[in-house]
Scaffold this motif. Sequence first.
Motif, PDB file in Angstrom:
ATOM      1  N   THR A   3      49.127  36.239  37.504  1.00 28.27           N
ATOM      2  CA  THR A   3      49.259  35.630  38.820  1.00 28.27           C
ATOM      3  C   THR A   3      49.225  36.737  39.854  1.00 28.27           C
ATOM      4  OG1 THR A   3      50.604  33.838  37.940  1.00 28.27           O
ATOM      5  CG2 THR A   3      50.785  34.274  40.291  1.00 28.27           C
ATOM      6  N   ASN A   4      48.407  36.542  40.869  1.00 27.63           N
ATOM      7  CA  ASN A   4      48.361  37.501  41.962  1.00 27.63           C
ATOM      8  C   ASN A   4      49.461  37.160  42.964  1.00 27.63           C
ATOM      9  OD1 ASN A   4      46.141  38.984  41.055  1.00 27.63           O
ATOM     10  ND2 ASN A   4      44.742  37.436  41.841  1.00 27.63           N
ATOM     11  N   VAL A   5      50.252  38.141  43.270  1.00 26.48           N
ATOM     12  CA  VAL A   5      51.333  37.979  44.232  1.00 26.48           C
ATOM     13  C   VAL A   5      50.933  38.734  45.484  1.00 26.48           C
ATOM     14  CG1 VAL A   5      53.772  38.413  44.716  1.00 26.48           C
ATOM     15  CG2 VAL A   5      53.049  37.811  42.394  1.00 26.48           C
ATOM     16  N   GLU A   6      50.947  38.015  46.587  1.00 32.55           N
ATOM     17  CA  GLU A   6      50.639  38.630  47.877  1.00 32.55           C
ATOM     18  C   GLU A   6      51.779  38.319  48.821  1.00 32.55           C
ATOM     19  OE1 GLU A   6      46.754  37.623  49.301  1.00 32.55           O
ATOM     20  OE2 GLU A   6      45.852  37.915  47.319  1.00 32.55           O
ATOM     21  N   THR A   7      52.357  39.365  49.404  1.00 32.67           N
ATOM     22  CA  THR A   7      53.501  39.173  50.292  1.00 32.67           C
ATOM     23  C   THR A   7      53.528  40.299  51.317  1.00 32.67           C
ATOM     24  OG1 THR A   7      55.875  38.759  50.369  1.00 32.67           O
ATOM     25  CG2 THR A   7      55.124  40.434  48.805  1.00 32.67           C
ATOM     26  N   ARG A   8      54.481  40.226  52.187  1.00 30.27           N
ATOM     27  CA  ARG A   8      54.687  41.273  53.187  1.00 30.27           C
ATOM     28  C   ARG A   8      56.072  41.850  52.919  1.00 30.27           C
ATOM     29  NH1 ARG A   8      51.827  43.002  57.124  1.00 30.27           N
ATOM     30  NH2 ARG A   8      52.729  43.756  59.063  1.00 30.27           N
ATOM     31  N   LEU A   9      56.137  43.162  52.742  1.00 37.11           N
ATOM     32  CA  LEU A   9      57.388  43.831  52.414  1.00 37.11           C
ATOM     33  C   LEU A   9      57.565  45.037  53.328  1.00 37.11           C
ATOM     34  CD1 LEU A   9      59.782  43.930  50.391  1.00 37.11           C
ATOM     35  CD2 LEU A   9      58.368  45.366  48.954  1.00 37.11           C
ATOM     36  N   LEU A  10      58.631  45.039  54.078  1.00 39.48           N
ATOM     37  CA  LEU A  10      58.933  46.126  55.013  1.00 39.48           C
ATOM     38  C   LEU A  10      57.774  46.389  55.965  1.00 39.48           C
ATOM     39  CD1 LEU A  10      60.680  48.598  52.536  1.00 39.48           C
ATOM     40  CD2 LEU A  10      61.768  46.985  54.097  1.00 39.48           C
ATOM     41  N   VAL A  14      51.608  43.692  50.634  1.00 41.16           N
ATOM     42  CA  VAL A  14      51.738  44.135  49.253  1.00 41.16           C
ATOM     43  C   VAL A  14      51.102  43.073  48.363  1.00 41.16           C
ATOM     44  CG1 VAL A  14      53.372  44.708  47.413  1.00 41.16           C
ATOM     45  CG2 VAL A  14      53.904  45.317  49.773  1.00 41.16           C
ATOM     46  N   SER A  15      50.315  43.521  47.398  1.00 41.47           N
ATOM     47  CA  SER A  15      49.765  42.575  46.428  1.00 41.47           C
ATOM     48  C   SER A  15      49.743  43.238  45.060  1.00 41.47           C
ATOM     49  CB  SER A  15      48.367  42.121  46.836  1.00 41.47           C
ATOM     50  OG  SER A  15      47.472  43.199  46.806  1.00 41.47           O
ATOM     51  N   PHE A  16      50.018  42.435  44.037  1.00 45.70           N
ATOM     52  CA  PHE A  16      49.991  42.929  42.664  1.00 45.70           C
ATOM     53  C   PHE A  16      49.813  41.743  41.739  1.00 45.70           C
ATOM     54  CE2 PHE A  16      54.337  42.246  43.962  1.00 45.70           C
ATOM     55  CZ  PHE A  16      54.915  41.575  42.908  1.00 45.70           C
TER      56      PHE A  16
END
Length: 177
Positions: A3-10, A14-16
């Motif tokens: 599963t590709n995780v895409e988010t905003r961090l600080l 960020v995606s992984f």
Amino acid sequence: MGTNVETRLLGRDVSFTVAEPWLAYWLVILRVTVGWWMLHAGLDKFLAWPFDASWFVGGAAAGTTLGPVVTLFSEGAALSFVNIMVPLGQTLIGLGLVLGALTRLASFFGAMLMTFFYFINGETGGWAHGLVTGELLGLLLFAMFATLGAGRVLGVDAYLAEMDLFKDNARLQWLIG
């Protein structure tokens, strides 16, 4: 399979990719291991009955950040309540995690216990072992189980989630992981 995780961090994107099978196996291994840790701690107290928490809620807690709350339970009926609830709570938290049943509820109470243990043991020992201790790691693991819904992976919570009682009630859904 991932599963590709895409988010905003600080403030950064960020995606992984998360390998789903490995994540599932890892969650079960951690959940059962931490569950056994709590179950064992609770059963040890029952086997060495009577359990007496007065050294912790009376002596050790005095003068700590959480002391004003904890020392309320240092005498009489309140101490008797703690003497029963600590081993019972640890046993039920452990069973909940081992079985994957009501995982979020068990994790909440596990995190609460670890918070008390972390601050009282740390402050009374002058943080002799540093700020990162087993209690802090336990607290973080409980938070992870509650966040990731670890009980739905090879646990009773997967079956509970399919029941109409839980499907139709958002508050009850919170209890299962």
